[in-house]
Design an enzyme around this catalytic site. Structure first.
Site, PDB file in Angstrom:
ATOM      1  N   ASP A  11      77.727  74.810  24.944  1.00  0.00           N
ATOM      2  CA  ASP A  11      77.627  73.753  25.955  1.00  0.00           C
ATOM      3  C   ASP A  11      77.839  72.444  25.206  1.00  0.00           C
ATOM      4  O   ASP A  11      77.001  72.047  24.388  1.00  0.00           O
ATOM      5  CB  ASP A  11      76.238  73.797  26.606  1.00  0.00           C
ATOM      6  N   TYR A 230      62.680  73.608  21.582  1.00  0.00           N
ATOM      7  CA  TYR A 230      63.627  73.997  22.592  1.00  0.00           C
ATOM      8  C   TYR A 230      64.722  72.949  22.773  1.00  0.00           C
ATOM      9  O   TYR A 230      64.452  71.773  22.862  1.00  0.00           O
ATOM     10  CB  TYR A 230      62.921  74.232  23.928  1.00  0.00           C
ATOM     11  N   LYS A 233      68.623  76.507  27.036  1.00  0.00           N
ATOM     12  CA  LYS A 233      68.625  77.971  27.075  1.00  0.00           C
ATOM     13  C   LYS A 233      69.873  78.487  26.368  1.00  0.00           C
ATOM     14  O   LYS A 233      70.827  77.757  26.155  1.00  0.00           O
ATOM     15  CB  LYS A 233      68.575  78.467  28.521  1.00  0.00           C
TER      16      LYS A 233
HETATM   17  C1  F6R Z   1      71.309  75.846  30.022  1.00  0.00           C
HETATM   18  C2  F6R Z   1      70.859  74.518  30.368  1.00  0.00           C
HETATM   19  C3  F6R Z   1      69.453  74.265  30.605  1.00  0.00           C
HETATM   20  C4  F6R Z   1      69.066  72.898  30.102  1.00  0.00           C
HETATM   21  C5  F6R Z   1      67.774  72.458  30.666  1.00  0.00           C
HETATM   22  C6  F6R Z   1      67.339  71.115  30.111  1.00  0.00           C
HETATM   23  O1  F6R Z   1      72.669  75.870  30.105  1.00  0.00           O
HETATM   24  O2  F6R Z   1      71.671  73.624  30.477  1.00  0.00           O
HETATM   25  O3  F6R Z   1      68.628  75.247  30.097  1.00  0.00           O
HETATM   26  O4  F6R Z   1      68.996  72.913  28.715  1.00  0.00           O
HETATM   27  O5  F6R Z   1      67.932  72.402  32.042  1.00  0.00           O
HETATM   28  O6  F6R Z   1      68.133  70.140  30.629  1.00  0.00           O
HETATM   29  P1  F6R Z   1      67.948  68.608  30.290  1.00  0.00           P
HETATM   30  O7  F6R Z   1      68.501  68.418  28.909  1.00  0.00           O
HETATM   31  O8  F6R Z   1      68.799  67.960  31.323  1.00  0.00           O
HETATM   32  O9  F6R Z   1      66.502  68.268  30.387  1.00  0.00           O
HETATM   33 MG    MG Z   2      74.748  76.500  29.726  1.00  0.00          MG
HETATM   34 MG    MG Z   3      73.415  73.737  29.237  1.00  0.00          MG
END
Ligand code: F6R
Ligand code: MG
Ligand code: MG
Length: 366
Positions: A11, A230, A233
């Protein structure tokens, strides 16, 4: 001919939040691979699933090849520049290290690779999932490879009569790769005992016991084990060889009709049903639901056919409608109980601070 299939996925930025990468980003990565892969790869296919972009390529350099990994890393860096220029959300999000150090594994992007002697006909499926983690494949590949309720070939085909070996990795152990090989059918209770815990034990690869040939390779990266916290995902990819000594394509697809509950969804912190979707599907309801796409190919001398979209069929429209109901149903209970993940799996550290503050406010009553 002996070839390697490699899929490298990251990503590196998306439009409007976590919806999908921009066309300019996709074009940049595609052109980069076209130009810089000339001397390295035989063929490639560039795709996106949700907010992730994946490079599937064929070559003769074996798995974990430094040059292939570096080319993909540089392609993701080039894409990140475009993402930054366009102000995309999460530009370069999965590139967790500053400089390339020999292997893209452990640097953020997900990798699945397999080297094998091509069969006279060589069909395989490339799966990509978004808004979930590698454990999402545990149940479907368990059922598709060892349960005759889903995989009729285990009963019907002498080529599959000896079953399969599952290599399972403990993703909670970070010092080294901690793996175990277990054989189906004799050890299916042991396999089940491990695979029930999707966040800890993950199928890394599967092998035919009739021929010893590798059937499956699954990315097992856990981003939080790399970054120490974290960072998103892990949105896993998988390569599955099908037919002959392996399950038929439809046997591998069959368990995806369950729409089983997986970790991920909004902010990577919830539980939601895994929805099999058409290629290039975007992310929507509650930053989800978790999705999986499948592109089936045949490969000859390393040359790929065009992809066949395995979930683009009226049957799967019906399944998607049912899974939408499951998604709506679990979302109705918001943060309560199993709808949200336990602390250890939440993507946000902020809640731990909140709990510390609240803990100080508690009073002990006699
Ligand atoms: C997986 C993904 C999500 C983000 C999560 C946190 O592809 O994009 O798991 O990592 O929603 O998002 P932010 O960085 O917007 O708080
Ligand atoms: Mg993703
Ligand atoms: Mg993502």
């Amino acid at each position: 001919m002996k070839i390697t299939l490699s899929v490298l996925k990251a990503d590196i930025g998306s439009i409007g939040g976590h919806i999908k990468p921009s066309q300019a980003l996709v074009d940049e990565v595609k052109n980069f691979v076209k130009e810089n892969g000339k001397a390295l790869i035989i063929d490639f296919y560039l795709s996106h699933t949700g907010d992730d972009i994946a490079i599937l390529c064929t070559h003769e350099r074996g798995v974990s090849d430094e040059k292939i990994h570096k080319m993909a890393w540089d392609a993701f860096l080039a894409g990140t520049e475009v993402a930054k220029k366009q102000g995309l959300y999460g530009a370069g999000q999965d590139l967790l290290k500053d400089s390339f150090s020999g292997n893209i594994k452990g640097m953020g992007p997900a990798v699945a690779e397999m080297e094998f002697e091509e069969r006279p006909n060589e069909p395989f499926v490339f799966f990509a999932a978004d808004k979930t983690d590698p454990g999402a494949y545990n149940l479907p590949f368990y059922l598709g490879f060892l349960d005759p309720m889903y995989c009729a070939g285990l009963i019907l085909s002498p080529k599959m009569s000896d079953g399969f070996t599952f290599r399972i990795i403990d993703v909670g152990y970070t010092e080294k790769d901690k793996i175990i090989d277990l054989n189906a059918p004799e050890e299916i209770y042991d396999i089940a005992a491990l695979l029930r815990d999707n966040e800890r034990y993950v199928i890394e690869s599967i092998y035919s016991r009739n021929t010893g040939n590798q059937a499956a390779a699954i990315s097992t990266t856990r981003l939080h084990n790399i970054a120490g916290k974290y960072t998103g995902k892990d949105d896993p990819v998988a390569l599955i060889r099908v037919q002959g000594e392996f399950p038929a394509t439809g046997e591998v697809l069959a368990p995806f009709q369950i729409g089983h509950f997986v970790a991920g969804f909004m902010r990577g912190s919830h539980i939601g049903p895994l929805m099999p979707c058409k290629l290039k599907e975007v992310i929507s309801f509650f930053d989800g639901p978790p999705i999986v796409t499948g592109a089936a190919f045949c490969v000859k001398d390393g040359k790929l056919t065009e992809p066949a979209d395995v979930f683009d069929h009226p049957y799967w429209d019906h399944i998607r409608a049912k899974i939408s109901e499951k998604a709506t149903s679990i979302r109705q209970q918001g943060f309560s109980g199993p709808a949200m993940l336990p602390y250890s799996e939440l993507e946000y550290g902020g809640i731990v601070e909140k709990m510390k503050k609240l803990d100080k406010k508690f009073q002990l009553r006699d």
